[in-house]
Structure formats: structure tokens, C-alpha cells
Design a protein around this motif. Sequence first.
Motif, PDB file in Angstrom:
ATOM      1  N   ASP A  83       0.812  -1.215   0.000  1.00 21.81           N
ATOM      2  CA  ASP A  83       0.000   0.000   0.000  1.00 21.81           C
ATOM      3  C   ASP A  83       0.849   1.270   0.000  1.00 21.81           C
ATOM      4  OD1 ASP A  83      -2.257  -1.547   0.006  1.00 21.81           O
ATOM      5  OD2 ASP A  83      -2.596  -1.365   2.153  1.00 21.81           O
ATOM      6  N   GLU A  84       2.095   1.131   0.345  1.00 23.85           N
ATOM      7  CA  GLU A  84       2.980   2.290   0.351  1.00 23.85           C
ATOM      8  C   GLU A  84       3.097   2.934  -1.024  1.00 23.85           C
ATOM      9  OE1 GLU A  84       6.680   2.069   3.164  1.00 23.85           O
ATOM     10  OE2 GLU A  84       6.418   0.139   2.146  1.00 23.85           O
ATOM     11  N   LEU A  85       2.908   2.155  -2.070  1.00 22.31           N
ATOM     12  CA  LEU A  85       3.066   2.679  -3.425  1.00 22.31           C
ATOM     13  C   LEU A  85       2.146   3.878  -3.663  1.00 22.31           C
ATOM     14  CD1 LEU A  85       4.416   2.494  -6.158  1.00 22.31           C
ATOM     15  CD2 LEU A  85       2.769   0.709  -6.794  1.00 22.31           C
ATOM     16  N   VAL A  86       0.928   3.799  -3.185  1.00 20.46           N
ATOM     17  CA  VAL A  86      -0.021   4.907  -3.345  1.00 20.46           C
ATOM     18  C   VAL A  86       0.512   6.152  -2.635  1.00 20.46           C
ATOM     19  CG1 VAL A  86      -2.349   5.730  -2.757  1.00 20.46           C
ATOM     20  CG2 VAL A  86      -2.023   3.426  -3.692  1.00 20.46           C
ATOM     21  N   VAL A  87       1.055   5.977  -1.447  1.00 22.46           N
ATOM     22  CA  VAL A  87       1.606   7.106  -0.693  1.00 22.46           C
ATOM     23  C   VAL A  87       2.765   7.749  -1.456  1.00 22.46           C
ATOM     24  CG1 VAL A  87       2.804   7.768   1.438  1.00 22.46           C
ATOM     25  CG2 VAL A  87       0.879   6.173   1.526  1.00 22.46           C
TER      26      VAL A  87
END
Length: 176
Positions: A83-87
Motif C-alpha cells: 500500500d505504500e506505493l499509493v503514498v
Amino acid sequence: MASEVIPDASLSEENLPTADQLRLIGNQHFSEGNYDMALSTYTLAIDMLSSNDSSSRPDKVEDLEEYGVDMTGACENEDGEHDELVVHLCNRSACFFKMERFEEARDDASEAVRLSNGRNPKAAFRLARTQIELRKYTDAIITLDAALVSLETQQEELGDLDEDRCNKFKEQKNEL
């Protein structure tokens, strides 16, 4: 006699920075107005997270320098999530926005919205903001409307109504 480069033992392969650590480094550069360094750092993190294998993870400190990453203040703790990719995409979008590279800012924000299935309000806000700069006002209204619906749905699912967050999107939409 040529000078010999002695590798820094604190930056061995085992403790190269994670994407989250790069986010923190990038955030520091961003807050200092050093957008080029922040952009390089976020891009490295995105590259690390986008790969399904470890081939994009830097093998050595020199690879980090190739990206222009200043390792000052890097942590040694490793813990990353997909989910870090979105951040990171949102952060890089903000960087592009500050650099007035609006098409690239829009592309990253749009990808963040897509990856989050429209459930990340920050990604939608960044996308709408770039759409406004690109004079795509109808697209910005559609983006904000979709974000409001998603936000309200999430709040109903969680049973926690966050009026401030909804109002922020409504205000942005009304400014159009």
C-alpha cells in the motif's frame, strides 16, 4: 597512488533503506524545498515497490547515489507494505506539482487513485488539484464527486463520520 573507496559498513546490503525510510528522507527534502532530491528519492521508492522481485532494490550504496539520494538520516528498520506505493505516488505527485510539472503530477495522482480503487482521498485531492491547473475543471469536479462518494461510503463502513474531511472536498469542489 589512487585513493581507495572504503564502503560504509552501516549501509550494507542488509540495511539499505526501505521504501518507507526513503519516504521519510524524501519528505525531509520536500519540506526543505529541495524538490529535485525529493523527486529522486520518491522515484527510487516507487521503483523498489513497483517490482515484483528484488531486481529494482539497490544492490549497493553506489546505486542509491545514482538516483541522487542523500543517505543522511537513513534508518535501519525494514518494514514495507504494498500500500505504500499509493503514498509514494501521492508524494511524487506533490513534488511534480511544486515543480509545475502538472502533467506528470496528474499522471502519478491518477495512478494512485487507480491503485487505491478511488478510496484514497489524498490521491483524489492531488488529482483534482492538477486537473484544475491543467484547466480540466469538469474532470476535477468529477474526481472530487467520486472522492466524496467514496469517503462517505468508507465512513459508513467504519461507522465514523469525519465531517472535516468531507467538508474539505466539498469546499474544493465549490471553488471550481
